[in-house]
Design an enzyme around this catalytic site. Sequence first.
Site, PDB file in Angstrom:
ATOM      1  N   HIS A 307      35.801  30.768 -59.754  1.00  0.00           N
ATOM      2  CA  HIS A 307      34.992  30.702 -60.970  1.00  0.00           C
ATOM      3  C   HIS A 307      35.586  31.634 -62.001  1.00  0.00           C
ATOM      4  O   HIS A 307      36.069  32.703 -61.655  1.00  0.00           O
ATOM      5  CB  HIS A 307      33.538  31.111 -60.665  1.00  0.00           C
ATOM      6  CG  HIS A 307      32.579  30.675 -61.713  1.00  0.00           C
ATOM      7  ND1 HIS A 307      32.378  31.393 -62.861  1.00  0.00           N
ATOM      8  CD2 HIS A 307      31.799  29.576 -61.802  1.00  0.00           C
ATOM      9  CE1 HIS A 307      31.500  30.757 -63.610  1.00  0.00           C
ATOM     10  NE2 HIS A 307      31.132  29.642 -63.004  1.00  0.00           N
ATOM     11  N   ASP A 364      29.085  24.367 -56.959  1.00  0.00           N
ATOM     12  CA  ASP A 364      29.394  22.985 -56.589  1.00  0.00           C
ATOM     13  C   ASP A 364      29.778  22.827 -55.127  1.00  0.00           C
ATOM     14  O   ASP A 364      29.936  21.709 -54.652  1.00  0.00           O
ATOM     15  CB  ASP A 364      30.556  22.471 -57.463  1.00  0.00           C
ATOM     16  CG  ASP A 364      30.112  22.271 -58.896  1.00  0.00           C
ATOM     17  OD1 ASP A 364      28.978  21.825 -59.089  1.00  0.00           O
ATOM     18  OD2 ASP A 364      30.901  22.571 -59.810  1.00  0.00           O
TER      19      ASP A 364
HETATM   20  N1  ACO Z   1      41.850  26.894 -54.951  1.00  0.00           N
HETATM   21  C1  ACO Z   1      43.040  27.551 -54.844  1.00  0.00           C
HETATM   22  N2  ACO Z   1      43.474  28.472 -55.718  1.00  0.00           N
HETATM   23  C2  ACO Z   1      42.683  28.751 -56.763  1.00  0.00           C
HETATM   24  C3  ACO Z   1      41.430  28.125 -56.936  1.00  0.00           C
HETATM   25  C4  ACO Z   1      41.016  27.166 -55.991  1.00  0.00           C
HETATM   26  N3  ACO Z   1      39.849  26.529 -56.101  1.00  0.00           N
HETATM   27  N4  ACO Z   1      40.847  28.586 -58.069  1.00  0.00           N
HETATM   28  C5  ACO Z   1      41.704  29.494 -58.578  1.00  0.00           C
HETATM   29  N5  ACO Z   1      42.821  29.589 -57.786  1.00  0.00           N
HETATM   30  C6  ACO Z   1      43.952  30.502 -57.975  1.00  0.00           C
HETATM   31  C7  ACO Z   1      44.887  30.002 -59.081  1.00  0.00           C
HETATM   32  O1  ACO Z   1      45.910  29.171 -58.559  1.00  0.00           O
HETATM   33  C8  ACO Z   1      45.423  31.296 -59.613  1.00  0.00           C
HETATM   34  O2  ACO Z   1      46.385  31.774 -58.708  1.00  0.00           O
HETATM   35  P1  ACO Z   1      47.683  32.584 -59.265  1.00  0.00           P
HETATM   36  O3  ACO Z   1      47.132  33.856 -59.841  1.00  0.00           O
HETATM   37  O4  ACO Z   1      48.548  32.777 -58.070  1.00  0.00           O
HETATM   38  O5  ACO Z   1      48.327  31.699 -60.317  1.00  0.00           O
HETATM   39  C9  ACO Z   1      44.223  32.257 -59.530  1.00  0.00           C
HETATM   40  O6  ACO Z   1      43.436  31.755 -58.440  1.00  0.00           O
HETATM   41  C10 ACO Z   1      43.369  32.319 -60.795  1.00  0.00           C
HETATM   42  O7  ACO Z   1      43.006  30.990 -61.133  1.00  0.00           O
HETATM   43  P2  ACO Z   1      42.793  30.481 -62.623  1.00  0.00           P
HETATM   44  O8  ACO Z   1      43.041  29.009 -62.668  1.00  0.00           O
HETATM   45  O9  ACO Z   1      43.586  31.339 -63.559  1.00  0.00           O
HETATM   46  O10 ACO Z   1      41.261  30.797 -62.842  1.00  0.00           O
HETATM   47  P3  ACO Z   1      40.359  30.221 -64.007  1.00  0.00           P
HETATM   48  O11 ACO Z   1      39.350  31.248 -64.264  1.00  0.00           O
HETATM   49  O12 ACO Z   1      41.189  29.728 -65.138  1.00  0.00           O
HETATM   50  O13 ACO Z   1      39.704  28.919 -63.337  1.00  0.00           O
HETATM   51  C11 ACO Z   1      38.271  27.521 -62.105  1.00  0.00           C
HETATM   52  C12 ACO Z   1      38.443  28.882 -62.799  1.00  0.00           C
HETATM   53  C13 ACO Z   1      38.650  26.386 -63.075  1.00  0.00           C
HETATM   54  C14 ACO Z   1      36.812  27.346 -61.710  1.00  0.00           C
HETATM   55  C15 ACO Z   1      39.192  27.475 -60.862  1.00  0.00           C
HETATM   56  O14 ACO Z   1      38.805  28.479 -59.948  1.00  0.00           O
HETATM   57  C16 ACO Z   1      39.203  26.109 -60.188  1.00  0.00           C
HETATM   58  O15 ACO Z   1      39.985  25.234 -60.569  1.00  0.00           O
HETATM   59  N6  ACO Z   1      38.311  25.890 -59.167  1.00  0.00           N
HETATM   60  C17 ACO Z   1      38.199  24.594 -58.527  1.00  0.00           C
HETATM   61  C18 ACO Z   1      37.346  23.660 -59.365  1.00  0.00           C
HETATM   62  C19 ACO Z   1      35.874  24.048 -59.355  1.00  0.00           C
HETATM   63  O16 ACO Z   1      35.296  24.308 -58.322  1.00  0.00           O
HETATM   64  N7  ACO Z   1      35.260  24.012 -60.538  1.00  0.00           N
HETATM   65  C20 ACO Z   1      33.833  24.313 -60.713  1.00  0.00           C
HETATM   66  C21 ACO Z   1      33.650  25.622 -61.391  1.00  0.00           C
HETATM   67  S1  ACO Z   1      31.959  26.061 -61.476  1.00  0.00           S
HETATM   68  C22 ACO Z   1      31.338  25.052 -62.637  1.00  0.00           C
HETATM   69  O17 ACO Z   1      31.925  24.654 -63.597  1.00  0.00           O
HETATM   70  C23 ACO Z   1      30.024  24.625 -62.417  1.00  0.00           C
END
Ligand code: ACO
Length: 430
Positions: A307, A364
């Site tokens: 998140h 979720d």
């Molecule tokens: N699985 C694996 N790795 C992940 C995940 C995940 N679900 N989420 C983040 N990471 C990793 C990224 O690859 C990144 O790694 P790095 O530093 O080695 O490059 C690091 O964690 C940071 O991730 P970001 O994408 O920079 O985080 P951001 O804050 O931009 O994204 C998000 C947040 C979009 C929710 C992300 O965690 C994600 O894609 N999660 C999966 C989708 C999801 O569950 N969305 C629902 C969110 S809650 C909502 O909207 C109700």
Amino acid sequence: MSGETVKLQLGGLEVELPILVGTEGERVIEIDKLRAMTGYITLDDGYANTGSTTSEITYLDGEKGILRYRGYPIEEIAERCDFTETAYLLIYGELPTAEELETFRKSIRARSLLHEGMKTIFAGFPPDAHPMAILSAVVGALAIYCRDSLDPADPRQREVAIFRMLAKMPTIAAFSYKQSIGQPFIYSQNKLSYCQNFLQMMFAVPSERYEPDPDFVHALNLLLILHADHGQNCSTSTVRMVGSSTVNLFSSVSAGICALWGALHGGANEACINMLEAIHADNDNLGKYIDLAKDPNDDYRLMGFGHRVYKNYDPRAKIIKEVCHGLLEKHSREDPIFELAQELEEVALSDPYFIERRLYPNVDFYSGIIYKIIGIPKQMFTVLFALGRLPGWIAHWREMHLAPGGMRIHRPRQLYTGSAQRKFVPLIKR
Ligand code: ACO
């Protein structure tokens, strides 16, 4: 304003910028005059560090896993309020008295029917249309059918639009499902509660009596409450952005629905169940999918994990997991997908990759399992999220219109990195 300032040196210039302090001690630097004073703008990809507004609606502390609606902890709201009461609190800022709540409920109930002409819109969609696309299209069409409540500057029209939006969204959502399975539309029943009514519009058929299961009504109520607001998330910011042009509420919410649909936002609940089912079908081979999620050369992510704001366990996911347990136990069911989800959580939370990045299950991760138990089809999961988030969208839209200093159109700037001026080449010479 705190009276404090921060001094910024830019080349030969020194400017003072005000520091604002929020109710919970959050400190922000106000930069709206920075360009006028220095010629500089700030750049913040994905708005990770940018406040787009002040807001009195929801407080969240992602480090500590705290979420409060209008000052009340989410755990208490979830336990003691129903969804309509929560909607009132979010939109108007205070818990309603019994009389205020009844008037609010009546104002919503009285407006749940759709114009009969709108049924032809549903009929024109192909049966396999995604219900989120239908929802956004039909909510957008409310601006055609509700023309006497389009002016956000008119207090009465604003209120009527709010009641209509809350009243008609469950009807539109349920009709989109009925259309997709070829069953007749079931009209709303005013004697039922908001959640009972939604379930009967989804699952009743004219040929049989339908009694919604009280456990399902309770679980749905809770899920909608937990989704009701979450600060400046992607869809809420969209509603504010679109609404800032002074367009009507229906068009603003329609845009919010589109923003919610994406898999990185509300679409994650559907994507998460798809992911769990795919892992289950692959002999529950968790290790393979965890490795994929960790692979920097692969885009695969664990859906329902991570998140932007929470760097701790999402308090909503905690409550939803408990409800999942309760429902499955009460209905004496074993659900291999729930078992798998818990195992995946355990493995991920003890893996250095997820620990270092502070990736926890989000709202979720478990919500889809409850929807499945209730009998809601996968394609409708994000529609349910939209139903829940609606009071938040409305509250933010209303707050923006009532802002004491007036409302400004949202218009971010950019850093242009394209070609410098070049000479035009006529078509014949290209
Ligand atoms: N699985 C694996 N790795 C992940 C995940 C995940 N679900 N989420 C983040 N990471 C990793 C990224 O690859 C990144 O790694 P790095 O530093 O080695 O490059 C690091 O964690 C940071 O991730 P970001 O994408 O920079 O985080 P951001 O804050 O931009 O994204 C998000 C947040 C979009 C929710 C992300 O965690 C994600 O894609 N999660 C999966 C989708 C999801 O569950 N969305 C629902 C969110 S809650 C909502 O909207 C109700």
